[in-house]
Scaffold this motif. Structure first.
Motif, mmCIF file in Angstrom:
data_model
loop_
_atom_site.group_PDB
_atom_site.id
_atom_site.type_symbol
_atom_site.label_atom_id
_atom_site.label_comp_id
_atom_site.label_asym_id
_atom_site.label_seq_id
_atom_site.Cartn_x
_atom_site.Cartn_y
_atom_site.Cartn_z
ATOM 1 N N ALA A 418 0.812 -1.222 0.000
ATOM 2 C CA ALA A 418 0.000 0.000 0.000
ATOM 3 C C ALA A 418 0.845 1.272 0.000
ATOM 4 N N ARG A 419 1.939 1.296 0.776
ATOM 5 C CA ARG A 419 2.692 2.534 0.912
ATOM 6 C C ARG A 419 3.811 2.686 -0.113
ATOM 7 N N ARG A 422 2.069 1.147 -4.145
ATOM 8 C CA ARG A 422 0.937 1.960 -4.595
ATOM 9 C C ARG A 422 1.008 3.399 -4.094
ATOM 10 N N LYS A 423 2.066 3.743 -3.393
ATOM 11 C CA LYS A 423 2.281 5.110 -2.897
ATOM 12 C C LYS A 423 1.083 5.657 -2.122
ATOM 13 N N GLY A 424 0.413 4.790 -1.378
ATOM 14 C CA GLY A 424 -0.711 5.237 -0.557
ATOM 15 C C GLY A 424 -2.025 5.366 -1.318
ATOM 16 N N HIS A 425 -2.059 4.926 -2.592
ATOM 17 C CA HIS A 425 -3.290 5.068 -3.368
ATOM 18 C C HIS A 425 -4.132 3.808 -3.415
ATOM 19 N N ALA A 426 -3.685 2.767 -2.711
ATOM 20 C CA ALA A 426 -4.479 1.539 -2.715
ATOM 21 C C ALA A 426 -5.721 1.749 -1.858
ATOM 22 N N THR A 427 -6.848 1.153 -2.278
ATOM 23 C CA THR A 427 -8.037 1.245 -1.439
ATOM 24 C C THR A 427 -7.891 0.265 -0.281
ATOM 25 N N GLU A 428 -8.710 0.488 0.754
ATOM 26 C CA GLU A 428 -8.637 -0.376 1.921
ATOM 27 C C GLU A 428 -8.952 -1.825 1.544
ATOM 28 N N GLU A 430 -8.425 -3.277 -1.330
ATOM 29 C CA GLU A 430 -7.275 -3.867 -2.016
ATOM 30 C C GLU A 430 -6.196 -4.269 -1.016
ATOM 31 N N GLU A 431 -5.947 -3.354 -0.044
ATOM 32 C CA GLU A 431 -4.911 -3.624 0.942
ATOM 33 C C GLU A 431 -5.252 -4.865 1.765
#
Lengths: 579, 104
Positions: A418-419, A422-428, A430-431
């Motif tokens: 996620a971080r 995906r640089k923090g753009h993953a949805t919850e 997806e994570e």
């Protein structure tokens, strides 16, 4: 029902290993300590279990274990309905109370290794075992005084959250996550191999069956129940272990009219070392080893990812402090009980021919050097109590591997996927999907590695795990919270220096250089690297940070002030229970 | 609420500095006591083990080392209680004051 669990060794494919393990048991107590280093949970390696021979199926133990599994699966089902968000999954929504978390932390620390390993050290060496027990304890007050509130106020899901708080997200987070994963994987191997050996010994199940069973249950707990299920499994196990240990302690003391003096007198008259078991022996005559051991224990424990993540499951710093207060109370009490058990076993087990191979008192203990407390259970409470304690030992392993899998899954899904990717753009959603997939992969990996390492002596992995935790992870974690001058460059170089020096020291020490690689004498003379590798990591981190005059470094230092306010007051802290 | 301006206001609040000073002093004092007791004990183990081998009283099997060792565990646990008592009591109130004053 009333059959002996511990039968004479069967000759089979595992006989050479068993022989090797026996030799390992006798080698030195310091090897046992290396294994014990796992402190928390670790089960000593197979060498330290002292025997890998399969035993007849133990029905009492298996029935009790099934009751445990059934109830924990019930809890997992209940927890799965409450696990909706990522915060529920990683931290039980921050809804664990200080008391519950204290029990869970204590559960992580009171493992099969502490019950079996510490009591057998007291059984073998008396007071020296007591000294080790104290060394295992003193880290906890320090964790409370120096770390607990800052961990809670700065962290969200993982230890990398704290390390990368004001440093380069991609680099430091990747390094911290890799550090966590390395520790988790090594630890998982140790636990899996230990589980297979212990279960074979106590339950009479096949090694592979035992390992697969542990792997499957672990994946089920973690993927369906997340942190809520993992915490409750740990709490139940902690209560069982505390209850069982206390009952055994009371039964043991009753044999001596509840007098410690007569317990000690009996032990002295039964032990071949006589009165020498009542004072420090030769184990710790070397202060360098003693200091290195205790540094590794104290700070290695403080940087184990599955222990650290427990600080994020409580709603605030106040509950985090309470957790450590309760946890230290339970751990301290349990450790004192364990010492009483070890002392009681000296006269009760140590003089009873039924517990020795070939009935020869003073010879080899049936099942190996780690078995005194199990024999004590049989001597005082019969097969039922022995079955109960075996089931608790199995439950202990399950609870610990679940925590490890969750810590590993959060490092993969939250930090790396996620971080970083995906640089923090993953949805919850997806994570969470990735974290469940990751725990499945870790489960499969654990089973495969567990089976691959069956015939290996994994004691060195224990030293490695703690060495890496104390040297690669702890300095970065500690300095990120305490030292304004820490920069990304310093953290990375220091972390790598700690990692490389810890691995090098362990490889050149007796556990690998002599025991695994077969050389005559170790190049690094101590068993525990922490004194050297941790100091080195701190030095490198500080020097590199100081030399780092870049603009980024200046910006990172400037961010410390805000981080410091948050660490102290909790303003802006992730408060998962308010999501 | 967790932006730099808020943190700046916290830093300007004298109660924040009082909180940090008091709590840090307690934490450091207690750490020194626990580590001092433990490493002191380990040094006795390494350099003067006979002290710990002395019998508790004439003719007893229990030695001085037993209550001393147990005391290290029990006392350091009591100190965690002491720390929690202050940190979760008076200091927590102070902390709440700081947060309230700053977020008003």
């Amino acid at each position: 029902m009333s059959r002996m669990i511990i039968a004479p060794r069967r000759v089979g494919a595992s006989a050479p290993l068993a022989a090797a393990s026996m030799a390992a048991v006798g080698r030195t107590a310091s090897l046992a300590v290396a294994a014990l280093l796992v402190a928390a949970p670790a089960l000593a390696g197979p060498g330290d279990l002292g025997g890998s021979e399969k035993q007849p199926v133990n029905l009492t133990a298996i029935i009790m274990f099934f009751v445990f599994v059934a109830s924990t699966l019930g809890i997992t089902w209940w927890a799965s309905k409450r696990t909706k968000s990522a915060s529920d999954f990683y931290t039980a929504g921050g809804g664990i109370t200080g008391f519950q978390n204290g029990l869970a932390i204590a559960g992580d620390y009171m493992s099969a290794a502490t019950l079996l390993g510490l009591s057998s050290m007291v059984f073998a060496t008396g007071f020296d075992g007591f000294i080790y027990t104290i060394s295992f304890f003193v880290g906890w007050p320090i964790i409370l005084f120096l770390l607990a509130e800052r961990l809670r106020n700065l962290g969200k899901y993982t230890f990398a959250d704290i390390a990368s708080y004001r440093l380069d997200q991609t680099k430091v987070r990747t390094f911290a996550a890799m550090g966590s994963l390395t520790v988790v994987c090594f630890y998982l191997i140790v636990q899996m191999v230990g589980a297979g050996q212990l279960i074979k010994l106590l339950f009479g199940l096949d090694y592979a069956v035992a390992v697969i069973l542990v792997g499957v249950l672990m994946v089920v707990y973690v993927t369906f129940g997340g942190m809520i299920a993992t915490t409750w499994v740990q709490i139940i196990k902690a209560v069982l272990l505390l209850g069982g240990g206390t009952l055994l302690g009371v039964l043991a003391l009753s044999k001596f009219g509840f007098s410690l003096e007569s317990l000690a007198a009996k032990a002295v008259s039964s032990h071949k070392a006589g009165t020498r078991i009542m004072g420090p022996g030769t184990l710790l005559a070397d202060p360098v080893s003693a200091v290195s051991l205790s540094l590794g224990l104290v700070f290695g424990t403080a940087a184990l990812p599955h222990i650290l993540m427990r600080f994020f499951t409580v709603p605030n710093a106040k509950e985090a402090r309470k957790s450590v207060f309760y946890a230290s109370g339970f751990i301290g009490f349990f450790f004192l009980v364990v010492c009483v058990l070890g002392m009681a076993a000296i006269s009760i087990v140590g003089t009873d021919p039924q517990f020795f191979e070939g009935g020869k008192v003073g010879g080899k203990l049936l099942g190996g050097g780690n078995m005194p407390v199990m024999h004590l259970a049989k001597a005082l409470g019969g097969d039922i109590f022995l079955g109960f304690l075996s089931a608790v030992a199995f439950a202990t392993i399950l609870a610990v591997v679940s925590g490890l899998a969750l810590a590993g899954a959060s490092a993969i899904a939250h930090d790396i996927y996620a971080r970083v990717i995906r640089k923090g753009h993953a949805t919850e959603a997806e994570e969470m999907r990735v974290s469940k997939l990751a725990s499945l992969v870790l489960g499969v990996l654990g089973v495969v590695l567990g089976i691959m390492f069956e015939k290996q002596n994994v004691a060195f992995l224990v030293g490695l795990t703690f060495g890496i935790a104390a040297s690669a992870n702890f300095p970065v974690l500690f300095l990120s919270m305490y030292w304004k001058g820490l920069t990304t460059k310093g953290a990375l170089w220091g972390g790598i220096a700690g990692l490389v020096s810890a691995v090098t020291c362990v490889v050149l020490s007796k556990t690998v250089w002599v025991a695994v690689l077969g050389n005559a004498a170790p190049i690094f003379p101590y068993e525990h690297p922490a004194l050297f590798s941790m100091t080195f990591a701190f030095l490198v981190t500080i020097v590199v940070s100081r030399l780092d005059g870049s603009e980024t470094a200046k910006a990172e230092k400037a961010l410390f002030e805000d981080q410091y306010v948050r660490a102290q007051t909790g303003i802006g802290a992730a408060n998962a229970s308010n999501h | 609420m967790s932006d730099s301006a808020t943190y700046e206001r916290v830093r300007q609040n004298p109660k924040f500095h009082e909180l940090v000073r008091k709590r840090t002093r307690l934490a450091v004092t207690l750490s020194v006591i626990v580590l001092g007791a433990y490493y002191g004990f380990m040094m006795i183990v390494a350099f003067a083990p006979d002290v710990l081998r002395t019998p508790l009283s004439q003719g007893s099997t229990l030695t001085v080392g037993v209550p001393v060792g147990a005391a290290i565990i029990v006392v350091s646990w009591l100190l965690t209680g002491l720390y929690s008592h202050f940190a979760n009591g008076a200091f927590e109130e102070l902390n709440k004051d700081v947060v309230r004053e700053v977020l008003e």
